[in-house]
Design an enzyme around this catalytic site. Structure first.
Site, PDB file in Angstrom:
ATOM      1  N   CYS A  42      21.301  21.253 -10.818  1.00 25.57           N
ATOM      2  CA  CYS A  42      20.338  20.689 -11.769  1.00 25.57           C
ATOM      3  C   CYS A  42      19.136  20.080 -11.053  1.00 25.57           C
ATOM      4  O   CYS A  42      18.013  20.123 -11.565  1.00 25.57           O
ATOM      5  CB  CYS A  42      21.008  19.660 -12.672  1.00 25.57           C
ATOM      6  SG  CYS A  42      21.741  18.248 -11.805  1.00 25.57           S
ATOM      7  N   CYS A  69       7.881  34.848   7.396  1.00 26.60           N
ATOM      8  CA  CYS A  69       9.129  35.027   6.647  1.00 26.60           C
ATOM      9  C   CYS A  69      10.341  34.728   7.521  1.00 26.60           C
ATOM     10  O   CYS A  69      10.383  35.096   8.696  1.00 26.60           O
ATOM     11  CB  CYS A  69       9.214  36.454   6.106  1.00 26.60           C
ATOM     12  SG  CYS A  69      10.618  36.718   5.001  1.00 26.60           S
ATOM     13  N   CYS A  74      14.103  32.032   3.793  1.00 31.14           N
ATOM     14  CA  CYS A  74      12.681  31.941   3.440  1.00 31.14           C
ATOM     15  C   CYS A  74      12.519  31.340   2.043  1.00 31.14           C
ATOM     16  O   CYS A  74      12.752  32.008   1.030  1.00 31.14           O
ATOM     17  CB  CYS A  74      12.029  33.316   3.505  1.00 31.14           C
ATOM     18  SG  CYS A  74      10.228  33.236   3.289  1.00 31.14           S
ATOM     19  N   HIS A 133       4.274  25.009   3.224  1.00 33.58           N
ATOM     20  CA  HIS A 133       3.251  24.752   4.248  1.00 33.58           C
ATOM     21  C   HIS A 133       3.620  25.436   5.560  1.00 33.58           C
ATOM     22  O   HIS A 133       2.785  26.118   6.179  1.00 33.58           O
ATOM     23  CB  HIS A 133       3.096  23.244   4.458  1.00 33.58           C
ATOM     24  CG  HIS A 133       2.521  22.876   5.785  1.00 33.58           C
ATOM     25  ND1 HIS A 133       1.173  22.982   6.073  1.00 33.58           N
ATOM     26  CD2 HIS A 133       3.127  22.426   6.930  1.00 33.58           C
ATOM     27  CE1 HIS A 133       0.968  22.606   7.328  1.00 33.58           C
ATOM     28  NE2 HIS A 133       2.129  22.260   7.866  1.00 33.58           N
ATOM     29  N   CYS A 219      -1.682  -9.870  11.549  1.00 35.90           N
ATOM     30  CA  CYS A 219      -3.097  -9.976  11.884  1.00 35.90           C
ATOM     31  C   CYS A 219      -3.303  -9.580  13.350  1.00 35.90           C
ATOM     32  O   CYS A 219      -2.577 -10.043  14.244  1.00 35.90           O
ATOM     33  CB  CYS A 219      -3.581 -11.402  11.665  1.00 35.90           C
ATOM     34  SG  CYS A 219      -5.331 -11.633  12.093  1.00 35.90           S
ATOM     35  N   CYS A 223      -2.808 -14.411  15.060  1.00 38.53           N
ATOM     36  CA  CYS A 223      -2.840 -15.773  14.535  1.00 38.53           C
ATOM     37  C   CYS A 223      -1.565 -16.120  13.787  1.00 38.53           C
ATOM     38  O   CYS A 223      -1.375 -17.266  13.368  1.00 38.53           O
ATOM     39  CB  CYS A 223      -4.042 -15.954  13.603  1.00 38.53           C
ATOM     40  SG  CYS A 223      -3.933 -14.981  12.073  1.00 38.53           S
ATOM     41  N   HIS A 296      22.850  13.499 -13.484  1.00 37.84           N
ATOM     42  CA  HIS A 296      22.331  14.792 -13.940  1.00 37.84           C
ATOM     43  C   HIS A 296      20.812  14.714 -14.042  1.00 37.84           C
ATOM     44  O   HIS A 296      20.259  13.696 -14.452  1.00 37.84           O
ATOM     45  CB  HIS A 296      22.932  15.157 -15.293  1.00 37.84           C
ATOM     46  CG  HIS A 296      22.550  16.523 -15.777  1.00 37.84           C
ATOM     47  ND1 HIS A 296      22.885  17.685 -15.098  1.00 37.84           N
ATOM     48  CD2 HIS A 296      21.845  16.911 -16.876  1.00 37.84           C
ATOM     49  CE1 HIS A 296      22.415  18.726 -15.763  1.00 37.84           C
ATOM     50  NE2 HIS A 296      21.785  18.284 -16.833  1.00 37.84           N
TER      51      HIS A 296
END
Length: 342
Positions: A42, A69, A74, A133, A219, A223, A296
């Site tokens: 699911c 591929c 793939c 990608h 910082c 400081c 689910h």
């Protein structure tokens, strides 16, 4: 856990009255995905349904063929195969086995997304995009990808830099963003308590409050003080994803958060500053949600050709209704709560 999927409003065109604009080229038919006993698919089925219903993503993927591929592993080929079946098959419900096997093979060393085991839909969604990608631009690091053929970064990526009053931390590019935890949601609740009524443009303000709480840096002058980071958006993404995460299956904040969702979102309200002129002007429209309850996953997606919201529960596909934007969240919230109680 709910995923909210939004896309950039096109400059022209509309699919009908009351609904967010989309492409008239959307396919009229919608199909379910099978989840046989013991498959626990699911999470994958919900992610695939939202990706399929994103017109800009579906059309872009269809135009691509050249890729690196990996055969049975793939994910690019497997997703293309499911999309092709969505378009051509006459069956009302289709198997997602090919993609499930490709995910299992790809992540077998990490023991993630393995056959028969339940997994997380948000992480599945992100990893499908990441693998696309890599299949398209194998030698490019994800955070530095500028390839025109990489639909993951061309459609989803946000170019951000983080700043505070003294210096800029650096520029990051990320396909998926905004995961808020329980402490962040409590901050949303506090914002709502200070508000007399929920404005239609308030959703971005609430998200910014949730996403920046506790995001502090030391910082640089040593400081001892902490400085709050400010995020600046530098581009105009076509698709934006938002995730809400609770630390327990049942949360007393669930209904309040869903009620606070707005069908529109402006990027200028979501960040400390937006530098891209198009991003300043564009409204985002809610087009998909992945919801989790009782171990689910379910999905809701906006079907642009019919101007209707469609509910997906694996092989079960139901039209919600033709609805206006103002009543959209209430209707989805009502259906979702009914499903959780049934």
């Amino acid at each position: 856990m709910a995923w909210v999927k939004l896309f950039r409003k096109p400059g022209t065109g509309s699919t009908g009255t009351g609904g967010p604009p989309g492409s008239m080229l959307s396919l009229a038919l919608t199909k379910g995905l099978l989840n046989e006993p013991g498959q626990n698919s699911c999470f994958l089925n919900s992610a695939v349904q939202v990706l399929w219903q994103l017109d800009v993503f579906r059309r872009s993927l269809r135009q691509l063929s050249a890729h690196f591929c990996l055969g049975d592993a793939c994910i690019f080929c497997a997703l293309k195969s499911i999309f092709s079946q969505f378009q051509q098959s006459r069956e009302r419900a289709l198997p997602s086995d090919t993609l499930r096997h490709a995910l299992a093979e790809t992540f077998k060393d990490e023991q993630r997304f393995q056959l028969g085991l339940m997994d997380d839909a948000a992480e599945c969604f992100e990893n499908i995009l990441e693998r696309i990608h890599l299949h398209l631009v194998s030698d490019s690091a994800a955070e530095a990808c500028t390839s025109k053929s990489c639909i993951t970064h061309q459609k989803f990526a946000m170019t951000l830099y983080e700043q505070h009053p003294y210096f800029v931390c650096g520029i990051k590019e990320c396909p998926v963003t905004f995961v808020t935890d329980r402490d962040s949601l409590k901050e949303v609740e506090r914002v709502l308590e200070r508000t007399d009524r929920l404005r239609s443009d308030m959703f971005g303000e609430l998200l910014q409050a949730a996403n920046t709480i506790g995001d502090l840096r030391n910082c640089p002058s040593n400081c001892g003080q902490s400085i709050k980071i400010r995020r600046v958006l530098m581009n105009c993404p076509e698709i934006v994803t938002i995730g809400f995460v609770w630390d327990a299956e049942q949360s007393d904040l669930t209904e309040d958060v869903i009620r606070s969702l707005g069908p529109h979102l402006n990027l200028s309200g979501l960040f400390y500053r937006v530098t891209d002129e198009n991003a300043k002007k564009r409204d985002l429209h809610l087009v998909g949600m992945i919801c989790y309850s009782s171990r689910h996953y379910l999905a809701f997606a906006y079907h642009s050709k019919s101007s209707k919201w469609v509910f997906f529960d694996d092989a079960t596909v139901k039209e919600v209704s033709k609805t206006t934007n103002t009543s959209l969240i209430n209707q989805i919230n009502h259906i979702y709560r009914s499903l959780c109680l049934s």
